[in-house]
Design a protein around this motif. Sequence first.
Motif, PDB file in Angstrom:
ATOM      1  N   ASP A 250     -17.589  23.926 -14.360  1.00  0.00           N
ATOM      2  CA  ASP A 250     -17.346  22.621 -14.965  1.00  0.00           C
ATOM      3  C   ASP A 250     -18.399  22.323 -16.019  1.00  0.00           C
ATOM      4  N   HIS A 252     -19.791  19.070 -18.598  1.00  0.00           N
ATOM      5  CA  HIS A 252     -19.711  17.667 -19.033  1.00  0.00           C
ATOM      6  C   HIS A 252     -20.616  17.458 -20.243  1.00  0.00           C
ATOM      7  N   HIS A 284     -18.355  19.067  -8.958  1.00  0.00           N
ATOM      8  CA  HIS A 284     -17.005  19.402  -9.454  1.00  0.00           C
ATOM      9  C   HIS A 284     -16.768  20.911  -9.367  1.00  0.00           C
TER      10      HIS A 284
HETATM   11 MG    MG Z   1     -15.958  17.528 -14.136  1.00  0.00          MG
END
Ligand code: MG
Length: 400
Positions: A250, A252, A284
């Motif tokens: 993941d 961000h 995540h």
């Molecule tokens: Mg995420």
Amino acid sequence: MGVSLIIAAGGSGKRFQKAQNRKGRLGKLFFSLGGKPLLRHTLDSFCSFPAIREILVAVPPGTEKWVKNHVLKGHLGPTVRLVRGGRSRAESVWNALRRSSPENPWVMVHDGARPFPPRKAVLTLLKKRGQADGFVLARPVVPTLKRVSPTSGRILGTVDRAHLFEAETPQLMSRASLMEAYRRHSRPFEATDEASLLEAMGKQVKVLKHSGWNGKITTPEDFHLAEAYYASGKAGRPVPSSMKMGFGRDTHRLVEGRRLYLGGVPIASPKGALGHSDGDALLHAISDAVLGAIGAGDIGEWFSDRDPRTKNIRSGKILKKVLEEARQRHWVPSHVDSCIVLERPRLGPCKRKIRRKVAGLLGLEETEVSIKAKTMEGLGPEGEGLAVTCEALVEMRREV
Ligand code: MG
């Protein structure tokens, strides 16, 4: 000469429940054996006999929905219909018999608690149609049997076992004979098997001798035996792996005015992760890895980033939900390795805290959690401080 198969699964399994200290309507047949409910194994044993045209399963009242969702879902084979179980096994079978298709001149009855009837013996049994009123799968009695005085406990004699058989299921009989037997017998619902109803009518019922294992699960000990039998591959089914791996990743974007969370720990940082949730890329990645291991999609499918209810949701809740789903499928995490790619701040001082927090969220010892932190030496979006990326590898074990 089609066959209606009736599976008697209407009992509550009181003895088993008592031993397990469990209450409720879901008895032993709904326990997971190798990741599947026991009753599903029983059903699967009959999915590939062309002569069996329909299956009726008598289940305890109130369990129909659960059985549909957890036992019948994805079942391949003849149509399965659920029938309300009666107060006794024989009453359950009668309820199913009345609802079965009269187009099938033969009826086969099987105990739901016998998950692994030997396939060869069932095939032979089906070939016997028309050769007698009924046939019963049976094993010669092996133990030495003593006749004992009910008052003194003294042995009165040893029973000659030469012609003794233990009746099992499946039992196969002509529909007409079984219907007649139920109607004419004075107390049909007290019968402990179908053959005895036919015998009482003077019908011709024969045994079909076999020597395989066709255990009936009555106590928790029987259940463990069935598990071992299944795991040995002797049941003739592919034994599923007891370990799975899942991978998650993941990224961000990092922006000012947001807090930075990693592994559920707030990190002192001038920038935080942008996201619909709290933007915890590590949780995540771990959540996606768990979903990957159980083949249940990704967190985007479970938590929409358009759902106002999950706005700014703490990612620990996302992981919790994902773990619950995995547990329902009988998988639990056993080890996690992970990597956080972040240029600033340096995570060295926080790694221990993140490790402890992640271990707590996963219900693992700290020794089973690994948190690694990397920088990108100024290269790429992470290196330029524009993003945080996390990767996780999760090992899951089957928990029965
Ligand atoms: Mg995420």
